[in-house]
Design an enzyme around this catalytic site. Structure first.
Site, PDB file in Angstrom:
ATOM      1  CE  LYS A 113      -4.289  -1.437   1.075  1.00  0.00           C
ATOM      2  NZ  LYS A 113      -5.584  -1.482   1.736  1.00  0.00           N
ATOM      3  CE  LYS A 195      -6.559  -8.477  -1.963  1.00  0.00           C
ATOM      4  NZ  LYS A 195      -6.583  -8.042  -0.578  1.00  0.00           N
ATOM      5  CE  LYS A 198     -13.652  -4.190   0.421  1.00  0.00           C
ATOM      6  NZ  LYS A 198     -12.871  -3.932   1.953  1.00  0.00           N
TER       7      LYS A 198
HETATM    8  N1  AQP Z   1      -9.408 -11.683  -3.442  1.00  0.00           N
HETATM    9  C1  AQP Z   1      -9.668 -12.108  -2.291  1.00  0.00           C
HETATM   10  N2  AQP Z   1      -9.949 -13.404  -2.131  1.00  0.00           N
HETATM   11  C2  AQP Z   1     -10.063 -14.093  -0.915  1.00  0.00           C
HETATM   12  N3  AQP Z   1     -10.469 -13.106   0.205  1.00  0.00           N
HETATM   13  C3  AQP Z   1     -10.391 -11.834   0.100  1.00  0.00           C
HETATM   14  N4  AQP Z   1     -10.383 -10.649   0.947  1.00  0.00           N
HETATM   15  C4  AQP Z   1     -10.253  -9.692   0.125  1.00  0.00           C
HETATM   16  N5  AQP Z   1     -10.000 -10.008  -1.060  1.00  0.00           N
HETATM   17  C5  AQP Z   1     -10.016 -11.311  -0.957  1.00  0.00           C
HETATM   18  C6  AQP Z   1     -10.609 -11.099   2.536  1.00  0.00           C
HETATM   19  O1  AQP Z   1     -11.889  -9.992   2.737  1.00  0.00           O
HETATM   20  C7  AQP Z   1     -11.817  -9.761   3.734  1.00  0.00           C
HETATM   21  C8  AQP Z   1     -12.106  -8.182   4.069  1.00  0.00           C
HETATM   22  O2  AQP Z   1     -10.835  -7.521   3.145  1.00  0.00           O
HETATM   23  P1  AQP Z   1     -10.559  -6.174   3.553  1.00  0.00           P
HETATM   24  O3  AQP Z   1     -11.820  -5.447   3.976  1.00  0.00           O
HETATM   25  O4  AQP Z   1      -9.237  -5.728   3.675  1.00  0.00           O
HETATM   26  O5  AQP Z   1     -10.571  -5.991   1.714  1.00  0.00           O
HETATM   27  P2  AQP Z   1      -9.672  -5.898   0.492  1.00  0.00           P
HETATM   28  O6  AQP Z   1     -10.417  -6.523  -0.594  1.00  0.00           O
HETATM   29  O7  AQP Z   1      -8.626  -6.849   0.970  1.00  0.00           O
HETATM   30  O8  AQP Z   1      -9.414  -4.636   0.470  1.00  0.00           O
HETATM   31  P3  AQP Z   1      -7.908  -3.939   0.571  1.00  0.00           P
HETATM   32  O9  AQP Z   1      -6.865  -4.890   0.070  1.00  0.00           O
HETATM   33  O10 AQP Z   1      -7.818  -2.898   1.729  1.00  0.00           O
HETATM   34  O11 AQP Z   1      -8.178  -2.895  -0.805  1.00  0.00           O
HETATM   35  P4  AQP Z   1      -7.302  -2.891  -2.007  1.00  0.00           P
HETATM   36  O12 AQP Z   1      -6.298  -4.163  -1.898  1.00  0.00           O
HETATM   37  O13 AQP Z   1      -8.254  -3.033  -3.097  1.00  0.00           O
HETATM   38  O14 AQP Z   1      -6.827  -1.526  -2.006  1.00  0.00           O
HETATM   39  C9  AQP Z   1     -10.341 -10.345   4.348  1.00  0.00           C
HETATM   40  O15 AQP Z   1     -10.651 -11.251   5.368  1.00  0.00           O
HETATM   41  C10 AQP Z   1      -9.655 -10.418   3.317  1.00  0.00           C
HETATM   42  O16 AQP Z   1      -8.883 -11.526   3.695  1.00  0.00           O
END
Ligand code: AQP
Length: 330
Positions: A113, A195, A198
């Site tokens: 990040k 991955k 979001k």
């Molecule tokens: N691609 C995925 N496959 C399986 N599990 C996933 N999780 C997130 N992406 C995947 C799981 O979802 C839960 C919530 O995670 P979060 O709120 O941290 O969401 P995120 O999508 O991982 O968002 P980011 O990483 O904060 O945003 P970006 O990467 O888009 O900037 C968790 O249990 C996570 O493991």
């Protein structure tokens, strides 16, 4: 009785990855009477990346409604907003004093990040795992159902808990992560080596839990695969096809082996349509229930308030236990 705790950030959109890797398992766990389930909207974590206030507020409502729409039941589980329970911030501060800068510097998500948001490498971004440790430890959690990307944060939570326990006795329960066998890392539909995320700027890479059926089908039809034309589960060499098979297995409640056996011999195009159809049918009732709930603000407010009260009651006990062990006058 086992305590289950997990959370999701109200940033961007809830993706199929979030559903399969996390929320789907939360719902399954809440139906076991031996589990006490606590689920949060991790809205304090979200501002580690700059948010537009109006959009952020809208997302908080949207995610809370969607958690209920997907099947979290406020009669069975505590479902609340992290920012409504002040104990999270207080414990995070205390735990900061038991966490080393070097440990935080090594966190993969912090490195990723920081690279993505080089203009805003704020302390919160670095401190994210400590706040997450506070979230989990406040509830004497046994199991934390998360996707693969959060495993490192569960490990640091365990390290911090053990460090405190070594200093002061039995203060925190040392939690374990629960990673699903299939679907722990759903990959981007456009780049199956990374991955599904979001914040991916390419909408074709991500399925939103609220996407319309025709949009879902279009995205699956465009999913990047390979030129080999054989259906096999081999995440290393056939990332795109393996991702589709993994998604299909989870949404149809089958094992990977069953799914591969059913799909072997299919053309890639037909597999994509089959996955699209199954995902559409899985998400359809959620979207319908979401439309109802998002227009029932009073109900959502009442649920969130009740959730926060229940959560705060548990959290305060743990916080007092720790503060008293440190020597604070409580
Ligand atoms: N691609 C995925 N496959 C399986 N599990 C996933 N999780 C997130 N992406 C995947 C799981 O979802 C839960 C919530 O995670 P979060 O709120 O941290 O969401 P995120 O999508 O991982 O968002 P980011 O990483 O904060 O945003 P970006 O990467 O888009 O900037 C968790 O249990 C996570 O493991």
């Amino acid at each position: 009785m086992k305590t289950i705790y997990s959370a999701i950030q109200p940033s961007g959109i809830m993706t199929l990855g979030n559903y399969i890797g996390a929320v789907n398992n939360w719902r399954a766990m809440q139906s076991d009477e031996d589990n006490k389930c606590i689920f949060a909207l991790a809205d304090l974590h979200t501002i580690t990346v700059r948010q537009n206030p109006l959009e952020f507020n809208k997302n908080c409502w949207s995610f809370y409604a969607l958690l209920l729409a997907v099947g979290l039941d406020v009669k069975k589980s505590v479902v609340y907003l992290q920012s409504h329970v002040a104990q999270h911030s207080e414990l995070a501060w205390l735990l900061n004093c038991y966490t080393y800068v070097g440990e935080m510097n090594r966190m993969t998500q912090f490195k990723d990040k920081s690279a993505k948001h080089a203009d805003n490498i704020n302390m919160g971004l670095m401190d994210y795992p400590v706040l997450m440790a506070a979230d989990i430890l406040l509830y004497d959690t046994d199991l934390v159902p998360v996707g693969y990307d959060q495993l490192q944060h569960i490990e640091i939570t365990r390290d911090i808990a053990l460090r405190v326990n070594n200093l002061y006795g039995d203060i925190f329960k040392v939690p374990e992560g629960f990673i699903p066998k299939v679907g722990a890392k759903i990959m981007s539909l456009q780049d199956p080596t990374s991955k599904m995320s979001k914040s991916d700027p390419n909408p074709n890479a991500v399925i939103s839990c609220l996407d319309a059926p025709e949009v879902i089908m279009k995205k699956f039809k465009r999913a990047v695969t390979d030129s080999d034309a054989t259906i096999a589960y081999d995440p290393e060499n056939k990332a795109g096809i393996s991702n589709l098979l993994g998604i299909l297995a989870v949404v149809e409640g089958k094992t990977i082996e069953q799914t591969v056996a059913e799909c072997s011999g299919m053309r890639y195009g037909d597999l994509k349509v089959r996955v699209g159809e199954s995902v559409i049918e899985t998400l359809r009732p959620f979207r319908e229930e979401y439309e109802r709930l998002i227009n029932s603000k009073d109900y959502l407010i009442a649920c969130a308030k009740e959730g926060a009260q229940k959560a705060a009651e548990i959290a305060e006990k743990t916080l007092k236990r720790f503060k008293s062990a440190i020597g604070y006058i409580i």
